[in-house]
Design a protein around this motif. Structure first.
Motif, short mmCIF file in Angstrom:
data_model
loop_
_atom_site.label_atom_id
_atom_site.label_comp_id
_atom_site.label_asym_id
_atom_site.label_seq_id
_atom_site.Cartn_x
_atom_site.Cartn_y
_atom_site.Cartn_z
N ALA A 139 0.85 -1.19 0.00
CA ALA A 139 0.00 0.00 0.00
C ALA A 139 0.88 1.24 0.00
CB ALA A 139 -0.89 -0.01 1.24
N GLY A 140 0.53 2.21 -0.82
CA GLY A 140 1.19 3.50 -0.77
C GLY A 140 2.53 3.60 -1.43
N LEU A 141 3.00 2.57 -2.11
CA LEU A 141 4.31 2.63 -2.75
C LEU A 141 4.31 3.72 -3.81
CD1 LEU A 141 7.07 1.17 -2.74
CD2 LEU A 141 6.21 -0.22 -4.64
N GLY A 142 5.30 4.61 -3.72
CA GLY A 142 5.40 5.73 -4.65
C GLY A 142 4.52 6.91 -4.31
N GLN A 143 3.83 6.84 -3.18
CA GLN A 143 2.91 7.91 -2.78
C GLN A 143 3.48 8.73 -1.62
OE1 GLN A 143 -0.99 6.37 -1.91
NE2 GLN A 143 -1.05 5.08 -3.74
N PRO A 144 2.92 9.93 -1.39
CA PRO A 144 3.34 10.72 -0.23
C PRO A 144 3.12 9.96 1.05
CG PRO A 144 2.06 12.06 -1.75
CD PRO A 144 1.94 10.65 -2.23
N VAL A 145 4.05 10.07 1.97
CA VAL A 145 3.97 9.34 3.23
C VAL A 145 4.53 10.20 4.35
CG1 VAL A 145 6.23 8.21 2.96
CG2 VAL A 145 4.47 7.13 4.36
N SER A 146 3.97 10.02 5.53
CA SER A 146 4.51 10.60 6.76
C SER A 146 4.69 9.47 7.75
CB SER A 146 3.56 11.66 7.32
OG SER A 146 4.02 12.13 8.58
N SER A 197 8.19 11.93 18.90
CA SER A 197 7.95 13.36 18.70
C SER A 197 8.47 13.87 17.36
CB SER A 197 8.63 14.16 19.84
OG SER A 197 10.03 13.90 19.85
N SER A 198 9.09 13.02 16.57
CA SER A 198 9.62 13.44 15.28
C SER A 198 8.90 12.72 14.15
CB SER A 198 11.13 13.16 15.19
OG SER A 198 11.38 11.77 15.26
N ALA A 199 9.04 13.25 12.94
CA ALA A 199 8.38 12.65 11.78
C ALA A 199 9.25 12.84 10.55
CB ALA A 199 7.02 13.28 11.56
N VAL A 200 9.12 11.91 9.63
CA VAL A 200 9.79 12.00 8.34
C VAL A 200 8.72 12.07 7.27
CG1 VAL A 200 11.27 10.81 6.67
CG2 VAL A 200 11.84 10.73 9.10
N HIS A 201 8.84 13.03 6.35
CA HIS A 201 7.87 13.22 5.29
C HIS A 201 8.56 13.02 3.94
CE1 HIS A 201 5.15 15.05 8.25
NE2 HIS A 201 6.22 15.73 8.67
N GLY A 202 7.85 12.45 3.01
CA GLY A 202 8.42 12.26 1.68
C GLY A 202 7.58 11.31 0.86
N THR A 203 8.25 10.45 0.11
CA THR A 203 7.59 9.46 -0.75
C THR A 203 8.06 8.07 -0.35
OG1 THR A 203 7.51 11.03 -2.59
CG2 THR A 203 7.26 8.69 -3.13
#
Length: 270
Positions: free
Chosen positions: A214-221, A226-232
């Motif tokens: 699920a979600g491969l190649g899509q925006p992800v968080s 307390s920290s987060a990584v955002h990207g694809t």
């Protein structure tokens, strides 16, 4: 409800212990490993009262749902054992596909009956969670590793108020029983466990898992405390970590976290 192993699982030498009701199949399996049980053995029930998911979140299986755990004792490293969860996801996805064929035909291709694998350990029906997987490992006195893979599936009912909306097979129009699903799961486990081959076959498991991701190649968080990584969502690495490609082009390897896709990726909520 009479649980039984599938023919492939029986031929492969798996054993079965079924309970009318139990607190936690995972806890019972690990307790038996400490007492000398070496498996491979399935522990199953249609009513679990004190189960746990990731991060000690409760996972309750009301009567009619499927709570199952497989115990195997192996001479492998914890890192290799951790990749077994991906084989478990593939096994459950295959079992769900097999038991929902009739409902899928009736739904004329509805997305709700399309199953996918959400990193690290969930199975989705459409965009809703239908199952969760919890892998636990513990070193025994002989230095081998007791590995318990718990697989909880919403057959007749789904919890409300979960971070990711949940559904059940019944809500999707697939009216099958927990025993029928378990028989298919035990056979599918035998298949993908053999491919995994104590971690030596994880390359093939990784390839098969990514084909159903699920979600491969899509925006992800990915929320990590307390920290987060955002990207694809870019890929999985050789250890099963999620690879996220940030807007700056950096590839970040993530070993654990709560994953949000699509519009939820920008808010960190599902």
């Amino acid at each position: 409800m009479a649980f039984a192993l599938g023919p492939r699982a029986t031929s492969a030498g798996y054993r079965l212990m079924a309970f009318d009701q139990i607190g936690s199949t995972n806890a019972e399996a690990m307790s038996r490993a400490r007492d000398g049980e070496r498996g491979p053995i399935w522990l199953v029930t249609s009513e679990q009262t004190a189960g746990r998911g990731r991060r000690s979140r409760p996972w309750i299986a009301p009567r009619g749902n499927l709570a199952s755990s497989i115990l195997e004792v192996m001479d492998i490293s914890p890192g290799s054992a951790a990749t077994l969860g991906f084989a478990a996801g593939l096994a459950l996805e295959a079992a769900l596909q097999r038991v929902s064929i009739e409902a899928s035909l009736r739904s004329a291709g509805s997305d709700r009956l399309k199953f996918s694998l959400k990193w690290p350990n969930d199975v989705l029906a459409g965009s809703e969670k239908i199952a969760g997987i919890l892998l636990e490992a513990e070193a025994l006195a002989d230095q081998r590793l007791a590995v318990v893979v718990g697989i909880g599936t919403n057959v007749v009912a789904a919890p409300e108020g979960t971070p990711t909306p949940a559904t059940s097979l019944a809500a999707m129009g697939a009216h099958i029983g927990a025993a029928e699903l378990f028989s298919e799961l035990s056979d599918a486990w035998s298949e993908f466990r053999q491919i995994w081959d104590d971690g030596r076959g994880f390359g093939e498991i990784r390839r098969l898992w990514l084909a159903r991701a699920a979600g491969l190649g899509q925006p992800v968080s990915v929320q990590m405390g307390s920290s987060a990584v955002h990207g694809t969502f870019d890929s999985l690495d050789e250890a099963g970590c999620m690879i996220v490609r940030t807007s700056a082009g950096k590839r970040v390897s993530i070993s654990a976290g709560d994953v949000y896709f699509g519009s939820a990726a920008s808010t960190g909520a599902a």
